[in-house]
Design a protein around this motif. Structure first.
Motif, short mmCIF file in Angstrom:
data_model
loop_
_atom_site.label_atom_id
_atom_site.label_comp_id
_atom_site.label_asym_id
_atom_site.label_seq_id
_atom_site.Cartn_x
_atom_site.Cartn_y
_atom_site.Cartn_z
N GLU A 206 -3.07 10.79 0.29
CA GLU A 206 -2.44 9.42 0.03
C GLU A 206 -1.09 9.57 0.60
OE1 GLU A 206 -2.09 8.32 -4.08
OE2 GLU A 206 -4.17 8.80 -4.51
N VAL A 207 -0.83 10.42 1.33
CA VAL A 207 0.70 10.64 1.95
C VAL A 207 0.48 10.44 3.42
CG1 VAL A 207 2.65 12.07 2.40
CG2 VAL A 207 1.38 12.13 0.14
N GLU A 208 1.31 9.49 3.95
CA GLU A 208 1.42 9.04 5.37
C GLU A 208 2.42 10.13 6.18
OE1 GLU A 208 1.32 7.85 9.20
OE2 GLU A 208 0.08 7.58 7.72
N GLY A 209 2.15 10.62 6.96
CA GLY A 209 3.04 11.52 8.00
C GLY A 209 3.13 12.92 7.35
N SER A 210 4.04 13.76 7.98
CA SER A 210 4.15 15.18 7.64
C SER A 210 5.44 15.62 7.13
CB SER A 210 3.68 15.98 9.10
OG SER A 210 4.76 15.83 9.89
N THR A 211 6.23 14.73 6.80
CA THR A 211 7.52 14.97 6.04
C THR A 211 8.16 13.97 5.11
OG1 THR A 211 8.76 13.49 8.12
CG2 THR A 211 8.66 15.89 8.44
N ASN B 133 15.36 8.95 2.29
CA ASN B 133 15.83 7.60 2.42
C ASN B 133 15.27 6.48 2.37
OD1 ASN B 133 18.69 8.18 2.52
ND2 ASN B 133 18.36 9.26 4.71
N SER B 134 13.67 6.89 2.02
CA SER B 134 12.63 5.57 1.98
C SER B 134 13.11 4.67 0.90
CB SER B 134 11.34 6.40 1.82
OG SER B 134 10.43 5.41 1.38
N ILE B 135 12.75 3.47 1.03
CA ILE B 135 12.94 2.41 0.17
C ILE B 135 12.01 2.80 -0.95
CG2 ILE B 135 11.09 0.80 1.16
CD1 ILE B 135 14.64 -0.21 -0.38
N MET B 136 10.92 3.63 -0.62
CA MET B 136 9.96 3.76 -1.95
C MET B 136 10.32 5.16 -2.81
SD MET B 136 8.27 1.46 -1.05
CE MET B 136 7.14 1.55 -2.49
N HIS B 137 11.56 5.57 -2.55
CA HIS B 137 11.96 6.77 -3.07
C HIS B 137 13.07 6.59 -4.03
CE1 HIS B 137 13.38 10.86 -3.70
NE2 HIS B 137 12.79 11.45 -2.53
N TYR B 138 13.09 7.07 -5.42
CA TYR B 138 13.98 6.90 -6.60
C TYR B 138 15.24 7.60 -6.13
CZ TYR B 138 10.23 5.77 -9.99
OH TYR B 138 9.21 5.06 -11.04
N GLY C 272 0.95 -1.15 0.02
CA GLY C 272 -0.02 -0.15 -0.15
C GLY C 272 0.86 1.07 -0.09
N SER C 273 2.11 1.12 -0.24
CA SER C 273 3.18 2.31 -0.25
C SER C 273 3.08 2.88 -1.62
CB SER C 273 4.24 1.99 0.18
OG SER C 273 4.28 1.94 1.58
N PRO C 274 2.85 4.37 -1.73
CA PRO C 274 3.25 5.11 -2.94
C PRO C 274 4.61 5.49 -3.28
CG PRO C 274 2.48 6.54 -1.56
CD PRO C 274 2.43 5.38 -0.77
N HIS C 275 5.02 6.07 -4.14
CA HIS C 275 6.35 6.71 -4.42
C HIS C 275 6.62 7.89 -3.45
CE1 HIS C 275 6.96 4.50 -8.75
NE2 HIS C 275 7.67 3.84 -7.64
N GLU C 276 7.72 7.69 -2.74
CA GLU C 276 7.93 8.91 -1.68
C GLU C 276 8.52 10.29 -2.31
OE1 GLU C 276 8.23 10.74 1.93
OE2 GLU C 276 7.13 9.04 1.47
N HIS C 277 9.14 10.00 -3.59
CA HIS C 277 9.54 11.34 -4.27
C HIS C 277 8.42 11.99 -5.01
CE1 HIS C 277 9.76 7.83 -7.16
NE2 HIS C 277 9.23 8.97 -7.98
N GLN C 278 7.23 11.41 -4.68
CA GLN C 278 6.01 12.00 -5.35
C GLN C 278 5.14 12.80 -4.23
OE1 GLN C 278 4.94 8.82 -8.14
NE2 GLN C 278 4.10 10.52 -9.28
#
Length: 372
Positions: free
Chosen positions: A215-220, A224-229, A168-174
């Protein structure tokens, strides 16, 4: 995800190629699906809570995964992976499981039982549907829900990334909270080149497009997320600290671990509440949280399991068997004017598990569950 952590951009800040011999890495892409449309009566706050949670699994779910194996199961031979690639995917599942989560991952040799169906078609990129989309959008057991389009034998980060999408995780860079301002033409130029060869539309969907805030979890933002390109220099105009690129550390970040434990905490025996016939049980949880109930009927007949109150909720019922939990039915009333309800025949002496996860409540402590 990508195959390497050392990146160089193929484009300068004016969007023109700097070095035709330098390639961007392989990136994962997400399946483009129509965005959900809510009724005008659904408030922005309610909609954002639903968007955050709607693709997450009910905690405690057993997710079965299957590897297409070519001619022996009737799938294209090109979908079959090598033993080392399959081992890498299994390491990816184990990486998430080692966090002590409530989800269970189980390999199956029957694709009809599998929620996650994995192929290794070269040249098709790495991709996965997000969360519950793999059952809502891919009903056929003959279709892949995840693919690895390059050799991931030693690339466990890519497998962890794709499984993250399935959880259920989206891309963090977005993440719109990242404040990233892209050098858009440079990004389009870089992704149009090998090995990705993406269209402008695909690049926009997977990189430049900002996710809805709901769709974004958290406020920051978590670079370094594994979901980040990772990104090389020249693709980001601001913030200034990213102008030379972003290189995630690899593996699960602290925020990744926080996400997975928030939505999928370990479930203890004491977390289960026994349902009694015609007795209302409160659902006093916050949005995103879950309640787990058990019920053992004293006679076989058709029962109604229903939620009450001003709530948006997803409810699922399983039968407890000697080999695990068997999914029977579910109902999702999020964004609707009715409450979740399941009508079905239950058998005397068997044990059933009912799980409910709250999206939104009109007022705190206003919900309940009853079986009758």
């Amino acid at each position: 995800m990508v195959t390497t952590k050392t990146l160089k951009s193929t484009a300068s800040l004016d969007g023109k190629s700097k070095d035709a011999n330098v390639k961007t890495p392989n990136y994962c892409s997400l399946i483009e699906l129509p965005e959900r449309v809510f009724a005008p009566s659904v408030s922005m706050h309610r909609m954002e809570l639903i968007q955050l949670i709607m693709k997450k699994w009910l905690n405690g779910t057993t997710l079965k995964y299957y590897f297409f194996n070519g001619s022996s199961d009737g799938s294209p031979a090109t979908w079959k992976g090598t033993a080392s690639q399959i081992a890498s995917v299994k390491k990816g599942f184990n990486t998430w499981k080692q966090e002590g989560i409530g989800l269970i991952f189980e390999e199956t040799n029957d694709r009809n039982e599998a929620e996650i169906r994995i192929g290794f078609l070269r040249g098709d990129g790495a991709w996965s549907y997000v969360g519950r989309d793999i059952i809502d959008q891919v009903p056929s057991p003959n279709e892949r829900t995840m693919n690895f389009g390059w050799d991931i034998s030693t690339d466990v980060d890519t497998t962890v990334h794709e499984i993250g999408h399935t959880l259920g995780s989206p891309h963090e860079h977005q993440n719109p909270l990242a404040g990233i301002v892209w050098n858009e033409e440079a990004v389009y130029t870089a992704l149009a080149q090998p090995p990705n060869r993406w269209s402008r539309e695909k690049t926009f969907h997977n990189i430049i497009r900002k996710l809805p805030i709901g769709e974004v979890e958290g406020s920051t933002h978590d670079p370094n997320s594994i979901m980040h390109y990772p990104f090389g220099p020249g693709l980001i105009l601001s913030p200034t600290e990213f102008r030379n690129g972003i290189t995630p550390a690899g593996g699960l970040s602290a925020k990744d671990r926080e996400f997975i434990k928030k939505f999928y905490p370990p479930i203890a025996a004491a977390d289960y509440i026994r349902l009694e016939l015609n007795q209302s049980k409160p659902i006093n949880v916050k949005p995103g949280q879950q309640k787990n109930f058990t019920f053992k009927p004293t006679r076989s007949r058709k029962y109604t399991i229903e939620t009450f109150g001003t709530m948006d909720m997803v409810m699922v019922i399983f039968e407890k068997t000697t080999t695990g939990e068997l999914y029977l039915s579910g109902d999702d009333d999020s964004g609707k004017d009715y409450n979740a309800k399941i009508n079905m025949r239950l058998i005397r002496g068997r044990e059933y598990i009912i799980r409910v996860r709250l999206f939104y409540a009109g007022e705190e402590g206003a919900g309940s569950l009853m079986i009758f």
